[in-house]
Design a protein around this motif. Structure first.
Motif, PDB file in Angstrom:
ATOM      1  N   LYS A   6       0.848  -1.195   0.000  1.00 55.39           N
ATOM      2  CA  LYS A   6       0.000   0.000   0.000  1.00 55.39           C
ATOM      3  C   LYS A   6       0.881   1.241   0.000  1.00 55.39           C
ATOM      4  CE  LYS A   6      -3.946  -2.050   2.356  1.00 55.39           C
ATOM      5  NZ  LYS A   6      -4.814  -1.977   3.533  1.00 55.39           N
ATOM      6  N   SER A   7       0.499   2.203  -0.822  1.00 61.65           N
ATOM      7  CA  SER A   7       1.242   3.455  -0.920  1.00 61.65           C
ATOM      8  C   SER A   7       0.238   4.591  -1.095  1.00 61.65           C
ATOM      9  CB  SER A   7       2.191   3.402  -2.121  1.00 61.65           C
ATOM     10  OG  SER A   7       2.953   4.584  -2.223  1.00 61.65           O
ATOM     11  N   ILE A   8       0.526   5.731  -0.527  1.00 56.15           N
ATOM     12  CA  ILE A   8      -0.342   6.895  -0.697  1.00 56.15           C
ATOM     13  C   ILE A   8       0.224   7.730  -1.839  1.00 56.15           C
ATOM     14  CG2 ILE A   8      -1.249   8.999   0.355  1.00 56.15           C
ATOM     15  CD1 ILE A   8      -1.027   7.498   3.074  1.00 56.15           C
ATOM     16  N   LEU A   9      -0.530   7.782  -2.944  1.00 57.12           N
ATOM     17  CA  LEU A   9      -0.135   8.589  -4.093  1.00 57.12           C
ATOM     18  C   LEU A   9      -0.684   9.993  -3.919  1.00 57.12           C
ATOM     19  CD1 LEU A   9      -0.676   6.342  -7.247  1.00 57.12           C
ATOM     20  CD2 LEU A   9       1.452   7.288  -6.420  1.00 57.12           C
ATOM     21  N   THR A  10       0.167  10.988  -4.125  1.00 57.11           N
ATOM     22  CA  THR A  10      -0.242  12.383  -4.024  1.00 57.11           C
ATOM     23  C   THR A  10      -0.128  13.029  -5.397  1.00 57.11           C
ATOM     24  OG1 THR A  10       0.525  12.474  -1.736  1.00 57.11           O
ATOM     25  CG2 THR A  10       0.174  14.574  -2.861  1.00 57.11           C
ATOM     26  N   CYS A  11      -1.238  13.533  -5.902  1.00 53.98           N
ATOM     27  CA  CYS A  11      -1.272  14.179  -7.212  1.00 53.98           C
ATOM     28  C   CYS A  11      -0.454  15.469  -7.158  1.00 53.98           C
ATOM     29  CB  CYS A  11      -2.714  14.484  -7.608  1.00 53.98           C
ATOM     30  SG  CYS A  11      -2.867  15.375  -9.174  1.00 53.98           S
ATOM     31  N   GLU A  19      -4.802   6.343  -0.964  1.00 55.52           N
ATOM     32  CA  GLU A  19      -4.096   5.085  -0.760  1.00 55.52           C
ATOM     33  C   GLU A  19      -4.435   4.127  -1.895  1.00 55.52           C
ATOM     34  OE1 GLU A  19      -3.207   2.855   3.172  1.00 55.52           O
ATOM     35  OE2 GLU A  19      -5.064   1.987   2.372  1.00 55.52           O
ATOM     36  N   GLU A  20      -3.403   3.545  -2.476  1.00 55.82           N
ATOM     37  CA  GLU A  20      -3.555   2.592  -3.573  1.00 55.82           C
ATOM     38  C   GLU A  20      -2.744   1.345  -3.268  1.00 55.82           C
ATOM     39  OE1 GLU A  20      -5.570   2.990  -6.077  1.00 55.82           O
ATOM     40  OE2 GLU A  20      -5.956   5.142  -6.074  1.00 55.82           O
ATOM     41  N   ILE A  21      -3.150   0.240  -3.858  1.00 58.77           N
ATOM     42  CA  ILE A  21      -2.395  -1.004  -3.741  1.00 58.77           C
ATOM     43  C   ILE A  21      -1.522  -1.133  -4.986  1.00 58.77           C
ATOM     44  CG2 ILE A  21      -2.531  -3.522  -3.613  1.00 58.77           C
ATOM     45  CD1 ILE A  21      -5.164  -3.147  -2.078  1.00 58.77           C
ATOM     46  N   MET A  22      -0.241  -1.368  -4.771  1.00 62.02           N
ATOM     47  CA  MET A  22       0.704  -1.447  -5.880  1.00 62.02           C
ATOM     48  C   MET A  22       0.674  -2.826  -6.522  1.00 62.02           C
ATOM     49  SD  MET A  22       3.997   0.568  -4.361  1.00 62.02           S
ATOM     50  CE  MET A  22       3.986  -0.147  -2.710  1.00 62.02           C
ATOM     51  N   SER A  34      -8.091  10.723  -9.089  1.00 62.42           N
ATOM     52  CA  SER A  34      -9.532  10.595  -8.879  1.00 62.42           C
ATOM     53  C   SER A  34     -10.198  11.934  -8.570  1.00 62.42           C
ATOM     54  CB  SER A  34      -9.814   9.611  -7.743  1.00 62.42           C
ATOM     55  OG  SER A  34      -9.238  10.080  -6.542  1.00 62.42           O
ATOM     56  N   SER A  35      -9.408  12.951  -8.275  1.00 59.97           N
ATOM     57  CA  SER A  35      -9.953  14.262  -7.945  1.00 59.97           C
ATOM     58  C   SER A  35      -9.979  15.198  -9.157  1.00 59.97           C
ATOM     59  CB  SER A  35      -9.149  14.888  -6.809  1.00 59.97           C
ATOM     60  OG  SER A  35      -9.662  16.145  -6.466  1.00 59.97           O
ATOM     61  N   CYS A  36      -8.806  15.486  -9.726  1.00 64.37           N
ATOM     62  CA  CYS A  36      -8.738  16.447 -10.839  1.00 64.37           C
ATOM     63  C   CYS A  36      -8.668  15.770 -12.204  1.00 64.37           C
ATOM     64  CB  CYS A  36      -7.555  17.393 -10.658  1.00 64.37           C
ATOM     65  SG  CYS A  36      -5.930  16.639 -10.920  1.00 64.37           S
ATOM     66  N   GLU A  37      -8.553  14.438 -12.210  1.00 68.68           N
ATOM     67  CA  GLU A  37      -8.493  13.611 -13.425  1.00 68.68           C
ATOM     68  C   GLU A  37      -7.243  13.834 -14.270  1.00 68.68           C
ATOM     69  OE1 GLU A  37     -12.224  13.645 -15.530  1.00 68.68           O
ATOM     70  OE2 GLU A  37     -13.239  12.664 -13.862  1.00 68.68           O
ATOM     71  N   ALA A  38      -6.222  14.460 -13.698  1.00 66.04           N
ATOM     72  CA  ALA A  38      -4.947  14.595 -14.401  1.00 66.04           C
ATOM     73  C   ALA A  38      -4.309  13.210 -14.519  1.00 66.04           C
ATOM     74  CB  ALA A  38      -4.009  15.524 -13.642  1.00 66.04           C
ATOM     75  N   VAL A  39      -3.671  12.957 -15.639  1.00 66.42           N
ATOM     76  CA  VAL A  39      -2.930  11.714 -15.827  1.00 66.42           C
ATOM     77  C   VAL A  39      -1.463  12.036 -15.548  1.00 66.42           C
ATOM     78  CG1 VAL A  39      -2.262   9.907 -17.444  1.00 66.42           C
ATOM     79  CG2 VAL A  39      -4.588  10.833 -17.504  1.00 66.42           C
ATOM     80  N   ILE A  40      -0.926  11.373 -14.537  1.00 66.78           N
ATOM     81  CA  ILE A  40       0.460  11.623 -14.165  1.00 66.78           C
ATOM     82  C   ILE A  40       1.331  10.454 -14.594  1.00 66.78           C
ATOM     83  CG2 ILE A  40      -0.129  13.173 -12.275  1.00 66.78           C
ATOM     84  CD1 ILE A  40       0.410  10.903 -10.316  1.00 66.78           C
ATOM     85  N   LYS A  41       2.600  10.742 -14.804  1.00 67.94           N
ATOM     86  CA  LYS A  41       3.575   9.706 -15.128  1.00 67.94           C
ATOM     87  C   LYS A  41       4.819   9.957 -14.284  1.00 67.94           C
ATOM     88  CE  LYS A  41       5.486  11.985 -19.182  1.00 67.94           C
ATOM     89  NZ  LYS A  41       5.837  11.828 -20.574  1.00 67.94           N
ATOM     90  N   PRO A  42       5.695   8.962 -14.180  1.00 72.11           N
ATOM     91  CA  PRO A  42       6.856   9.092 -13.293  1.00 72.11           C
ATOM     92  C   PRO A  42       7.835  10.172 -13.740  1.00 72.11           C
ATOM     93  CG  PRO A  42       6.726   6.880 -14.242  1.00 72.11           C
ATOM     94  CD  PRO A  42       5.645   7.678 -14.840  1.00 72.11           C
ATOM     95  N   VAL A  49       4.853   5.464 -11.132  1.00 72.70           N
ATOM     96  CA  VAL A  49       4.260   6.586 -10.398  1.00 72.70           C
ATOM     97  C   VAL A  49       4.422   6.419  -8.888  1.00 72.70           C
ATOM     98  CG1 VAL A  49       2.646   7.263 -12.197  1.00 72.70           C
ATOM     99  CG2 VAL A  49       1.927   5.580 -10.502  1.00 72.70           C
ATOM    100  N   PHE A  50       4.500   5.196  -8.395  1.00 70.98           N
ATOM    101  CA  PHE A  50       4.675   4.990  -6.954  1.00 70.98           C
ATOM    102  C   PHE A  50       6.057   5.456  -6.498  1.00 70.98           C
ATOM    103  CE2 PHE A  50       1.248   2.001  -7.964  1.00 70.98           C
ATOM    104  CZ  PHE A  50       0.320   2.422  -7.040  1.00 70.98           C
ATOM    105  N   CYS A  51       7.060   5.272  -7.344  1.00 69.59           N
ATOM    106  CA  CYS A  51       8.408   5.729  -6.992  1.00 69.59           C
ATOM    107  C   CYS A  51       8.506   7.254  -7.043  1.00 69.59           C
ATOM    108  CB  CYS A  51       9.432   5.083  -7.920  1.00 69.59           C
ATOM    109  SG  CYS A  51       9.655   3.319  -7.570  1.00 69.59           S
ATOM    110  N   SER A  52       7.702   7.890  -7.879  1.00 67.64           N
ATOM    111  CA  SER A  52       7.748   9.349  -7.998  1.00 67.64           C
ATOM    112  C   SER A  52       6.813  10.064  -7.032  1.00 67.64           C
ATOM    113  CB  SER A  52       7.385   9.776  -9.421  1.00 67.64           C
ATOM    114  OG  SER A  52       8.355   9.364 -10.337  1.00 67.64           O
ATOM    115  N   TYR A  53       5.599   9.558  -6.859  1.00 57.69           N
ATOM    116  CA  TYR A  53       4.566  10.288  -6.104  1.00 57.69           C
ATOM    117  C   TYR A  53       4.012   9.528  -4.905  1.00 57.69           C
ATOM    118  CZ  TYR A  53       4.653  12.887 -10.459  1.00 57.69           C
ATOM    119  OH  TYR A  53       5.064  13.615 -11.545  1.00 57.69           O
ATOM    120  N   GLY A  54       4.515   8.339  -4.651  1.00 58.80           N
ATOM    121  CA  GLY A  54       3.986   7.522  -3.568  1.00 58.80           C
ATOM    122  C   GLY A  54       4.745   7.675  -2.268  1.00 58.80           C
TER     123      GLY A  54
END
Length: 71
Positions: A6-11, A19-22, A34-42, A49-54
């Protein structure tokens, strides 16, 4: 040692945190907020994305292995 799944991804756009499951069998290269619908990448040099924003790095990085394939 078992990896933390489990990791908390922050937009980076709206700062929404969720919180998301990796996945354990592939890296997650894209994530849609899930809030602003932006698509993020590492960030360049990160495998997912977990290594960059988690709050926790992905399971292969936790195990000190090279990261898995991109999904």
């Amino acid at each position: 040692m078992e990896p933390i799944l489990k990791s908390i991804l922050t937009c980076p756009n709206c700062k929404n945190a969720r919180e998301e499951i990796m996945p354990t069998d592939a890296c997650q290269f894209f994530y849609k907020c899930s809030s602003c619908e932006a698509v993020i990448k590492p960030f360049e040099g990160d495998c997912c994305v977990f290594c960059s924003y988690g709050s926790v790095a992905c399971p292969p990085i936790q195990a000190s292995n090279s990261c898995c394939k991109i999904s």
